[in-house]
Each structure stands twice: as C-alpha cells, then as structure tokens.
Write a protein that holds these residues in place. Sequence first.
Motif, PDB file in Angstrom:
ATOM      1  N   ILE A 160       0.855  -1.182   0.000  1.00  0.00           N
ATOM      2  CA  ILE A 160       0.000   0.000   0.000  1.00  0.00           C
ATOM      3  C   ILE A 160       0.895   1.236   0.000  1.00  0.00           C
ATOM      4  N   THR A 161       0.400   2.330  -0.555  1.00  0.00           N
ATOM      5  CA  THR A 161       1.135   3.591  -0.473  1.00  0.00           C
ATOM      6  C   THR A 161       0.786   4.271   0.847  1.00  0.00           C
ATOM      7  N   ASN A 162       1.805   4.743   1.532  1.00  0.00           N
ATOM      8  CA  ASN A 162       1.637   5.323   2.858  1.00  0.00           C
ATOM      9  C   ASN A 162       1.401   6.824   2.737  1.00  0.00           C
ATOM     10  N   SER A 163       0.179   7.263   2.980  1.00  0.00           N
ATOM     11  CA  SER A 163      -0.160   8.686   2.858  1.00  0.00           C
ATOM     12  C   SER A 163       0.568   9.531   3.897  1.00  0.00           C
ATOM     13  N   ARG A 164       1.014   8.923   4.986  1.00  0.00           N
ATOM     14  CA  ARG A 164       1.739   9.660   6.023  1.00  0.00           C
ATOM     15  C   ARG A 164       3.231   9.774   5.715  1.00  0.00           C
ATOM     16  N   ALA A 165       3.660   9.124   4.636  1.00  0.00           N
ATOM     17  CA  ALA A 165       5.083   9.157   4.253  1.00  0.00           C
ATOM     18  C   ALA A 165       5.216   9.546   2.789  1.00  0.00           C
ATOM     19  N   GLU A 166       4.427  10.527   2.361  1.00  0.00           N
ATOM     20  CA  GLU A 166       4.495  11.079   1.006  1.00  0.00           C
ATOM     21  C   GLU A 166       4.301  10.009  -0.077  1.00  0.00           C
ATOM     22  N   GLY A 167       3.432   9.046   0.210  1.00  0.00           N
ATOM     23  CA  GLY A 167       3.116   8.034  -0.793  1.00  0.00           C
ATOM     24  C   GLY A 167       4.156   6.957  -0.954  1.00  0.00           C
ATOM     25  N   ALA A 168       5.068   6.797   0.012  1.00  0.00           N
ATOM     26  CA  ALA A 168       6.088   5.750  -0.065  1.00  0.00           C
ATOM     27  C   ALA A 168       5.436   4.382  -0.027  1.00  0.00           C
ATOM     28  N   LEU A 169       6.083   3.408  -0.661  1.00  0.00           N
ATOM     29  CA  LEU A 169       5.552   2.061  -0.729  1.00  0.00           C
ATOM     30  C   LEU A 169       5.870   1.298   0.556  1.00  0.00           C
ATOM     31  N   THR A 170       4.834   0.718   1.157  1.00  0.00           N
ATOM     32  CA  THR A 170       4.976  -0.116   2.350  1.00  0.00           C
ATOM     33  C   THR A 170       4.352  -1.473   2.066  1.00  0.00           C
ATOM     34  N   CYS A 171       5.055  -2.542   2.414  1.00  0.00           N
ATOM     35  CA  CYS A 171       4.558  -3.895   2.149  1.00  0.00           C
ATOM     36  C   CYS A 171       4.689  -4.757   3.396  1.00  0.00           C
ATOM     37  N   LEU A 172       3.761  -5.682   3.546  1.00  0.00           N
ATOM     38  CA  LEU A 172       3.867  -6.756   4.514  1.00  0.00           C
ATOM     39  C   LEU A 172       4.193  -8.015   3.734  1.00  0.00           C
ATOM     40  N   VAL A 173       5.361  -8.598   3.990  1.00  0.00           N
ATOM     41  CA  VAL A 173       5.836  -9.755   3.233  1.00  0.00           C
ATOM     42  C   VAL A 173       5.959 -10.944   4.184  1.00  0.00           C
ATOM     43  N   ASP A 174       5.384 -12.062   3.789  1.00  0.00           N
ATOM     44  CA  ASP A 174       5.444 -13.278   4.600  1.00  0.00           C
ATOM     45  C   ASP A 174       6.797 -13.948   4.382  1.00  0.00           C
ATOM     46  N   LEU A 175       7.809 -13.485   5.107  1.00  0.00           N
ATOM     47  CA  LEU A 175       9.179 -13.962   4.947  1.00  0.00           C
ATOM     48  C   LEU A 175       9.389 -15.272   5.701  1.00  0.00           C
ATOM     49  N   LYS A 176      10.110 -16.186   5.055  1.00  0.00           N
ATOM     50  CA  LYS A 176      10.450 -17.439   5.723  1.00  0.00           C
ATOM     51  C   LYS A 176      11.464 -17.212   6.839  1.00  0.00           C
ATOM     52  N   ASP A 177      12.365 -16.257   6.640  1.00  0.00           N
ATOM     53  CA  ASP A 177      13.412 -15.981   7.624  1.00  0.00           C
ATOM     54  C   ASP A 177      13.523 -14.473   7.832  1.00  0.00           C
ATOM     55  N   PRO A 178      12.574 -13.880   8.554  1.00  0.00           N
ATOM     56  CA  PRO A 178      12.604 -12.423   8.745  1.00  0.00           C
ATOM     57  C   PRO A 178      13.713 -12.014   9.707  1.00  0.00           C
ATOM     58  N   PRO A 179      14.109 -10.744   9.660  1.00  0.00           N
ATOM     59  CA  PRO A 179      15.118 -10.256  10.608  1.00  0.00           C
ATOM     60  C   PRO A 179      14.619 -10.409  12.041  1.00  0.00           C
ATOM     61  N   PRO A 180      15.494 -10.827  12.959  1.00  0.00           N
ATOM     62  CA  PRO A 180      15.054 -10.969  14.354  1.00  0.00           C
ATOM     63  C   PRO A 180      14.835  -9.612  15.011  1.00  0.00           C
ATOM     64  N   ARG A 181      14.054  -9.627  16.064  1.00  0.00           N
ATOM     65  CA  ARG A 181      13.801  -8.397  16.805  1.00  0.00           C
ATOM     66  C   ARG A 181      15.092  -7.905  17.469  1.00  0.00           C
TER      67      ARG A 181
END
Length: 226
Positions: free
Chosen positions: A106-127
């Motif tokens: 989705i484009t983030n209206s609070r960040a000047e239309g920057a692209l933001t994605c939620l990706v179902d990663l098999k190995d996401p970065p740890p917290r």
Amino acid sequence: MRIAVMIAASVLVAGCSQAVDGQARLTEPARPTPSGTTRASPPTTTAPPPTSAPAPRAPVGEVVRWIEAAPPAEPGGFHTANRDGTSTDLGEGVAFTTPTGTSKCITNSRAEGALTCLVDLKDPPPRPAEVYGEWKGGWVDFPGATLDVGSAHADPGPFSDGFGVELPYGRALNFGDYRCRTDPAGLFCVNYAHQAAARFSDAGIEPFGCLRPVSPPPDIGARFSC
C-alpha cells in the motif's frame, strides 16, 4: 566533363556496400572528428527486455526493462482497501496483493506516498534487543533512497483500512514514482526517482541499483541505502 563523371561514379560506389544477400545497401557516411580524421558511426540498437525474472544482483536497467515489458494493469481498480467486507477509497493512493498473498502493499499517505509492504518472509530479521512492542519482521518500507526490513508497530498504520485486490501475474502497476510487476519469482518494484528497485518474496528482500546494505538504526531489522 569525363573527369566529373568519373568522380560522381566513385562517390556512388563509396556510398554503397554489398550485403550478404547480394543486395546493395546504402551506408551512412563517416562523421568527421575534431582532428579531421573520420570515424564510423556506432550502431543504434536497443537491448530487448529480459525474458525471465531478473536474477540477484542484476543491473537495475535490466530490472527496469523487465518490469516495463509487462502490460499495464488498469490503475482504477487499485485505489481501494478492503477490511472485513468494508471498502475504503484511498484517493490517489493504491493497494494491491500478489496472487499468492505473500506480499501485501500500500502507499503510505503519512510518508508522502512511499511504498509499504507486509511480506510473509520465511526468515525475517530478528527483533533487535532495543525494540519494544509488536515486532513485524516482514514489514518493508521502500521510500526509494532506502529500503527497511523489519520494524515494530503498535497499530496497523497504513493497513488500518485493510488490503488491496490481487495484481495478476505478468501485469505491471504504475503509481507515483513506482512501477511494480508480479511474477511467480516474486514482486518486483522500481522507484524511478532514485533508480532503485527491489524484489519481495518469501525467500527474502533483494535490492537492486544504488541500494546497498548499511548498519540499521536500533529499531530496524535490516536497511539498504543509496
């Protein structure tokens, strides 16, 4: 008079070359250089678009040509987000989902239309140890000059209105400074303003162009920057 005819004939011969099929072809005359010598003009050929999805570390020009080779999707169907059966008009913003549902963007209206994605990663970065709150390792922010993977969010942010409809394989969507194409190999997006691109897939996030890995801030899992 005879001398003039011989000179004209010589010029015609110099202006033609014999092709392999036996037909005479007119060639472009050589161009003079500042030193007074001559140099043949270089061919003006355009590289064809790649026929398969770009490999890791491919030149950004190759990625762009491959994305642009896809027929454009009708943008009018991507200006709404859906949540629990309720549709919200995003105005000039867009939202879309890959056919497998691996990436929701989705484009983030609070960040000047920057692209933001939620990706179902098999190995996401740890917290990171310094982060508090709900960690989302597959949250990707791609404003163009940077690409962040993994961050903490107390609320859905731009996804509060839900997600967009499916962007079919082999189609490309234009919006703002971006163009994105879906493929079984992943979602490929380019930001023209920075000549940066990325592939989003469950196998990971692959940067192209000027994006290089850098040390991330304490609240970010991984960062690439131009």
